[in-house]
Design a protein around this motif. Structure first.
Motif, PDB file in Angstrom:
ATOM      1  N   ASN A   1       0.824  -1.217   0.000  1.00 10.33           N
ATOM      2  CA  ASN A   1       0.000   0.000   0.000  1.00 10.33           C
ATOM      3  C   ASN A   1       0.850   1.257   0.000  1.00 10.33           C
ATOM      4  O   ASN A   1       0.386   2.331  -0.381  1.00 10.33           O
ATOM      5  CB  ASN A   1      -0.957   0.003   1.196  1.00 10.33           C
ATOM      6  N   VAL A   2       2.116   1.124   0.407  1.00 12.15           N
ATOM      7  CA  VAL A   2       3.022   2.276   0.369  1.00 12.15           C
ATOM      8  C   VAL A   2       3.141   2.831  -1.048  1.00 12.15           C
ATOM      9  O   VAL A   2       3.252   4.048  -1.253  1.00 12.15           O
ATOM     10  CB  VAL A   2       4.404   1.904   0.944  1.00 12.15           C
ATOM     11  N   TYR A   3       3.082   1.963  -2.068  1.00  9.13           N
ATOM     12  CA  TYR A   3       3.118   2.443  -3.450  1.00  9.13           C
ATOM     13  C   TYR A   3       1.871   3.278  -3.769  1.00  9.13           C
ATOM     14  O   TYR A   3       1.949   4.326  -4.416  1.00  9.13           O
ATOM     15  CB  TYR A   3       3.188   1.274  -4.426  1.00  9.13           C
ATOM     16  N   ASN A   4       0.713   2.778  -3.313  1.00 10.66           N
ATOM     17  CA  ASN A   4      -0.526   3.530  -3.528  1.00 10.66           C
ATOM     18  C   ASN A   4      -0.462   4.897  -2.854  1.00 10.66           C
ATOM     19  O   ASN A   4      -0.890   5.913  -3.424  1.00 10.66           O
ATOM     20  CB  ASN A   4      -1.712   2.743  -2.962  1.00 10.66           C
ATOM     21  N   ILE A   5       0.072   4.924  -1.643  1.00  6.91           N
ATOM     22  CA  ILE A   5       0.150   6.187  -0.904  1.00  6.91           C
ATOM     23  C   ILE A   5       1.078   7.170  -1.609  1.00  6.91           C
ATOM     24  O   ILE A   5       0.745   8.359  -1.764  1.00  6.91           O
ATOM     25  CB  ILE A   5       0.618   5.926   0.548  1.00  6.91           C
ATOM     26  N   HIS A   6       2.237   6.701  -2.041  1.00  5.23           N
ATOM     27  CA  HIS A   6       3.138   7.574  -2.803  1.00  5.23           C
ATOM     28  C   HIS A   6       2.428   8.139  -4.035  1.00  5.23           C
ATOM     29  O   HIS A   6       2.558   9.334  -4.356  1.00  5.23           O
ATOM     30  CB  HIS A   6       4.378   6.801  -3.245  1.00  5.23           C
ATOM     31  N   PHE A   7       1.710   7.280  -4.737  1.00  5.84           N
ATOM     32  CA  PHE A   7       1.027   7.687  -5.966  1.00  5.84           C
ATOM     33  C   PHE A   7       0.040   8.825  -5.672  1.00  5.84           C
ATOM     34  O   PHE A   7       0.027   9.852  -6.359  1.00  5.84           O
ATOM     35  CB  PHE A   7       0.289   6.479  -6.547  1.00  5.84           C
ATOM     36  N   VAL A   8      -0.764   8.643  -4.635  1.00  7.45           N
ATOM     37  CA  VAL A   8      -1.817   9.608  -4.334  1.00  7.45           C
ATOM     38  C   VAL A   8      -1.247  10.894  -3.738  1.00  7.45           C
ATOM     39  O   VAL A   8      -1.599  12.010  -4.164  1.00  7.45           O
ATOM     40  CB  VAL A   8      -2.858   8.980  -3.385  1.00  7.45           C
ATOM     41  N   VAL A   9      -0.369  10.772  -2.754  1.00  2.00           N
ATOM     42  CA  VAL A   9       0.195  11.956  -2.107  1.00  2.00           C
ATOM     43  C   VAL A   9       1.028  12.773  -3.085  1.00  2.00           C
ATOM     44  O   VAL A   9       1.044  14.010  -3.027  1.00  2.00           O
ATOM     45  CB  VAL A   9       1.023  11.541  -0.872  1.00  2.00           C
ATOM     46  N   GLY A  10       1.683  12.111  -4.031  1.00  2.05           N
ATOM     47  CA  GLY A  10       2.450  12.830  -5.041  1.00  2.05           C
ATOM     48  C   GLY A  10       1.591  13.695  -5.943  1.00  2.05           C
ATOM     49  O   GLY A  10       2.047  14.717  -6.457  1.00  2.05           O
TER      50      GLY A  10
ATOM     51  N   LEU B   1      16.095  17.849  -4.755  1.00  2.00           N
ATOM     52  CA  LEU B   1      16.352  16.834  -3.741  1.00  2.00           C
ATOM     53  C   LEU B   1      15.542  17.122  -2.468  1.00  2.00           C
ATOM     54  O   LEU B   1      14.986  16.208  -1.851  1.00  2.00           O
ATOM     55  CB  LEU B   1      17.843  16.774  -3.414  1.00  2.00           C
ATOM     56  N   ASP B   2      15.454  18.391  -2.086  1.00  5.39           N
ATOM     57  CA  ASP B   2      14.661  18.773  -0.917  1.00  5.39           C
ATOM     58  C   ASP B   2      13.178  18.493  -1.158  1.00  5.39           C
ATOM     59  O   ASP B   2      12.466  18.025  -0.251  1.00  5.39           O
ATOM     60  CB  ASP B   2      14.856  20.254  -0.594  1.00  5.39           C
ATOM     61  N   ARG B   3      12.708  18.784  -2.354  1.00  5.80           N
ATOM     62  CA  ARG B   3      11.293  18.551  -2.679  1.00  5.80           C
ATOM     63  C   ARG B   3      10.966  17.059  -2.586  1.00  5.80           C
ATOM     64  O   ARG B   3       9.929  16.670  -2.036  1.00  5.80           O
ATOM     65  CB  ARG B   3      10.982  19.081  -4.076  1.00  5.80           C
ATOM     66  N   ARG B   4      11.852  16.231  -3.100  1.00  4.25           N
ATOM     67  CA  ARG B   4      11.633  14.788  -3.050  1.00  4.25           C
ATOM     68  C   ARG B   4      11.670  14.275  -1.608  1.00  4.25           C
ATOM     69  O   ARG B   4      10.887  13.399  -1.226  1.00  4.25           O
ATOM     70  CB  ARG B   4      12.687  14.075  -3.893  1.00  4.25           C
ATOM     71  N   LEU B   5      12.568  14.804  -0.816  1.00  6.38           N
ATOM     72  CA  LEU B   5      12.656  14.401   0.582  1.00  6.38           C
ATOM     73  C   LEU B   5      11.406  14.803   1.348  1.00  6.38           C
ATOM     74  O   LEU B   5      10.883  14.028   2.170  1.00  6.38           O
ATOM     75  CB  LEU B   5      13.907  15.009   1.223  1.00  6.38           C
ATOM     76  N   GLU B   6      10.877  15.986   1.081  1.00  8.87           N
ATOM     77  CA  GLU B   6       9.655  16.435   1.745  1.00  8.87           C
ATOM     78  C   GLU B   6       8.481  15.537   1.369  1.00  8.87           C
ATOM     79  O   GLU B   6       7.606  15.252   2.200  1.00  8.87           O
ATOM     80  CB  GLU B   6       9.354  17.893   1.391  1.00  8.87           C
ATOM     81  N   HIS B   7       8.456  15.091   0.117  1.00  9.21           N
ATOM     82  CA  HIS B   7       7.403  14.156  -0.301  1.00  9.21           C
ATOM     83  C   HIS B   7       7.490  12.863   0.523  1.00  9.21           C
ATOM     84  O   HIS B   7       6.471  12.357   1.012  1.00  9.21           O
ATOM     85  CB  HIS B   7       7.531  13.841  -1.793  1.00  9.21           C
ATOM     86  N   SER B   8       8.696  12.333   0.678  1.00 12.76           N
ATOM     87  CA  SER B   8       8.871  11.111   1.465  1.00 12.76           C
ATOM     88  C   SER B   8       8.398  11.311   2.906  1.00 12.76           C
ATOM     89  O   SER B   8       7.794  10.403   3.504  1.00 12.76           O
ATOM     90  CB  SER B   8      10.333  10.676   1.442  1.00 12.76           C
ATOM     91  N   LEU B   9       8.659  12.461   3.477  1.00 16.11           N
ATOM     92  CA  LEU B   9       8.208  12.748   4.843  1.00 16.11           C
ATOM     93  C   LEU B   9       6.682  12.822   4.920  1.00 16.11           C
ATOM     94  O   LEU B   9       6.084  12.343   5.899  1.00 16.11           O
ATOM     95  CB  LEU B   9       8.829  14.053   5.331  1.00 16.11           C
ATOM     96  N   ARG B  10       6.049  13.381   3.899  1.00 15.30           N
ATOM     97  CA  ARG B  10       4.582  13.422   3.886  1.00 15.30           C
ATOM     98  C   ARG B  10       3.995  12.006   3.836  1.00 15.30           C
ATOM     99  O   ARG B  10       3.008  11.703   4.516  1.00 15.30           O
ATOM    100  CB  ARG B  10       4.083  14.254   2.705  1.00 15.30           C
TER     101      ARG B  10
END
Length: 320
Positions: A180-189, A297-306
């Motif tokens: 489900n982590v893939y689904n979450i990345h997809f949606v939050v992104g 790189l900061d933008r991608r890291l912030e996405h991971s934190l979300r």
């Protein structure tokens, strides 16, 4: 850049195949605990140095970047050691077990001027970027639904008491963290953080073998299904009042999708074939790293934190 790899799991060959396609990347060393596996991978992929301990790999001053595809519960400790040793890190999903762990690692990386990058395929997928481009054409989004149900080859053994890490609650296993982590990345992104999160797991032996995650957004509802104890057709659907997008791919690889405006014929999109499923994310990492694109790189890291905030809320119970 000189790369070091930790482990000999399923994703390591995928990483090595992708690295061969990127001129700036040179895999110099690999650490794996099992000697025969270590030798096998190093010989097959011509990795020049094999280490029998993580400490020896960390002490190798020639290595710039470490790829860490270690079990989920080891993400924090292995990454912390790597950052403290002055290594940039490419870390497999899920980023960490908790948001607090992820936040601490992000702070450490920033304090030491190091790159911390989550290896998550869909965020660098060309089809995913096309979805982002086409999304306004759907009008007001009403429903988002993703299903990543994949019957696990380890499930029968799990039922008999032979518990692999992906089913071990003590090692942050389970359907939420694995699929489900893939689904979450997809949606939050695409849509950012939801305003409320509710997780309804099917629990066996203390772990979620499948589950339904509901994410509430201000103007629509999102349902993310993931299962390791059963299977079903894969799907990604985004429905708006002016049209929809739909796919029969999983949300990780997202190999194809269709875009259809109301009362119009669908337009189908497919990814160009790549020699490795990791090629796009490692190409992006290399571009950011070589060009010192700290903003990206900061933008991608912030996405991971979300994403970690969502995982935390789901694991710890409903939040609203």
């Amino acid at each position: 850049m000189q790369i070091g790899i930790v482990g000999a799991g399923m994703t390591v060959p995928w990483f090595l195949e992708a690295a061969k396609l990127i001129p700036e990347m040179e895999v110099r060393a690999l650490f794996a605990r099992k000697e025969e596996k270590r030798k096998e991978i190093c010989e097959k992929y011509q990795v020049p140095v094999a280490y029998d301990s993580y400490e020896k790999l960390l002490a190798d001053q020639s290595i710039d970047v470490l790829y860490l595809p270690v079990p989920n519960h080891l993400h924090y400790s292995f990454t912390k050691q790597a950052l403290e040793a002055g290594k940039h890190v490419i870390l497999e999903k899920p980023f960490t077990v908790t948001y607090e762990e992820a936040k601490k690692l992000a702070e450490l990386a920033r304090a030491k001027g190091l790159v911390l990058f989550e290896a998550i395929t869909n965020q660098y997928n060309a089809n995913y970027e096309k979805v982002r481009e086409l999304l306004p054409g759907l009008g007001d989004v009403k429903i988002v639904q993703l299903n990543f149900s994949q019957y696990s080859s380890r499930y029968e053994a799990f039922k008999q008491g032979n518990i692999a890490p992906v089913f071990d609650p003590a090692k942050a296993g389970g359907a939420l963290m694995d699929l489900n982590v893939y689904n979450i990345h997809f949606v939050v992104g695409l849509f950012g953080e939801p305003k409320a999160i509710h997780y309804y797991p099917n629990m066996e032996k203390g772990v979620d073998t499948s589950g339904i995650l509901v994410m509430e957004y201000p103007t629509f509802q999102c349902v993310c299904v993931a299962a390791k104890d059963c299977g079903a057709p894969l799907s990604v659907n985004i429905e708006g009042d002016k049209g929809c997008m739909f796919s029969h791919s999983n949300s990780g690889r997202f190999e194809e999708f269709s875009y259809q405006e109301n009362k119009q014929e669908p337009i189908h999109y497919e990814s160009a074939r790549r020699d490795s499923i990791f090629a796009e994310e490692l190409t992006a990492f290399t571009e950011y790293y070589v060009n010192k694109n700290q903003a990206e790189l900061d933008r991608r890291l912030e996405h991971s934190l979300r994403v970690m905030k969502v995982l935390d809320a789901a694991r710890l119970g409903s939040r609203s």
